[in-house]
Design a protein around this motif. Structure first.
Motif, PDB file in Angstrom:
ATOM      1  N   ASP A  57       0.825  -1.210   0.000  1.00  0.00           N
ATOM      2  CA  ASP A  57       0.000   0.000   0.000  1.00  0.00           C
ATOM      3  C   ASP A  57       0.860   1.261   0.000  1.00  0.00           C
ATOM      4  O   ASP A  57       0.533   2.244  -0.675  1.00  0.00           O
ATOM      5  N   ALA A 118     -11.595  -5.667   4.205  1.00  0.00           N
ATOM      6  CA  ALA A 118     -10.240  -5.543   3.653  1.00  0.00           C
ATOM      7  C   ALA A 118     -10.067  -6.484   2.456  1.00  0.00           C
ATOM      8  O   ALA A 118      -9.461  -6.105   1.442  1.00  0.00           O
ATOM      9  N   ASN A 121     -11.976  -4.986  -0.426  1.00  0.00           N
ATOM     10  CA  ASN A 121     -11.217  -3.846  -0.947  1.00  0.00           C
ATOM     11  C   ASN A 121     -10.078  -4.330  -1.842  1.00  0.00           C
ATOM     12  O   ASN A 121      -9.857  -3.792  -2.929  1.00  0.00           O
ATOM     13  N   ALA A 122      -9.354  -5.373  -1.393  1.00  0.00           N
ATOM     14  CA  ALA A 122      -8.247  -5.920  -2.191  1.00  0.00           C
ATOM     15  C   ALA A 122      -8.765  -6.518  -3.503  1.00  0.00           C
ATOM     16  O   ALA A 122      -8.163  -6.310  -4.561  1.00  0.00           O
ATOM     17  N   GLN A 149      -7.809   3.494  -2.130  1.00  0.00           N
ATOM     18  CA  GLN A 149      -7.943   2.107  -1.708  1.00  0.00           C
ATOM     19  C   GLN A 149      -6.760   1.673  -0.845  1.00  0.00           C
ATOM     20  O   GLN A 149      -6.935   0.905   0.099  1.00  0.00           O
ATOM     21  N   SER A 153      -7.109   0.428   2.889  1.00  0.00           N
ATOM     22  CA  SER A 153      -6.525  -0.865   3.257  1.00  0.00           C
ATOM     23  C   SER A 153      -5.692  -0.745   4.533  1.00  0.00           C
ATOM     24  O   SER A 153      -5.850  -1.546   5.468  1.00  0.00           O
TER      25      SER A 153
END
Length: 168
Positions: A57, A118, A121-122, A149, A153
């Motif tokens: 990230d 999470a 989101n990934a 994002q 995350s």
């Protein structure tokens, strides 16, 4: 001949009773060192998983632009998968020790919801903006949505860790 109470077998908590009655649940409750050792494995796994996710990230957010996003993703994915191989069984083992306590704990439920969010989101990142990664792979800023994002995350995973500490 005894009558069988059908309502007891189909109660919402019956699966929790079943989990708690598994031999691993009894071992986790009965052995002085097993639960703490499994907890350490769980924490090590989470450290590796969250560490790899945050490293990726941070790259998406613009750190170390000379490292190709795709190369970093390939490298860190291996570590993430290995971490999951530690986290999931250890988590299930700890859950089996006290299933009713965990299932009724709002922090535990929040932790699971945060992990699911999470993961979603990934998944959205990989089927969405990551498809254009060749345009921002090295030396170029990631698109705004990718950065949003990535921040989301990091926030989610930090929150998962906080929930884990509150459970301990």
């Amino acid at each position: 001949m005894q009558a069988i109470d059908a309502s007891a077998e189909s109660s919402p908590d019956s699966w929790l009773d079943w989990v708690g009655d598994l031999p691993i649940g009894a071992a986790m409750r009965g052995d002085l060192w097993l639960y703490p050792m499994v907890e350490v494995v769980h924490i090590i796994g989470f450290t590796v998983l969250v560490g790899s996710v945050v490293m990726f990230d941070l790259r998406v957010l613009g750190l170390s632009k000379e490292i190709a996003v795709t190369a970093l993703a390939r490298h860190l994915l291996t570590w993430s998968i290995l971490a999951l191989l530690l986290i999931v069984p250890a988590g299930l083992m700890m859950f089996s020790a006290h299933p009713h306590d965990f299932a009724s704990n709002n922090i535990f439920i929040l932790k699971l919801c945060l992990i699911a969010t999470a993961g979603l989101n990934a998944a959205l990142f990989h089927v969405g903006v990551y498809r254009s990664v060749t345009q921002w792979n090295t030396g170029t800023a990631a698109p705004g949505i990718a950065k949003i994002q990535a921040l989301f995350s990091i926030g989610l995973w930090v929150s998962v860790v906080l929930c884990g500490r509150l459970l301990a």
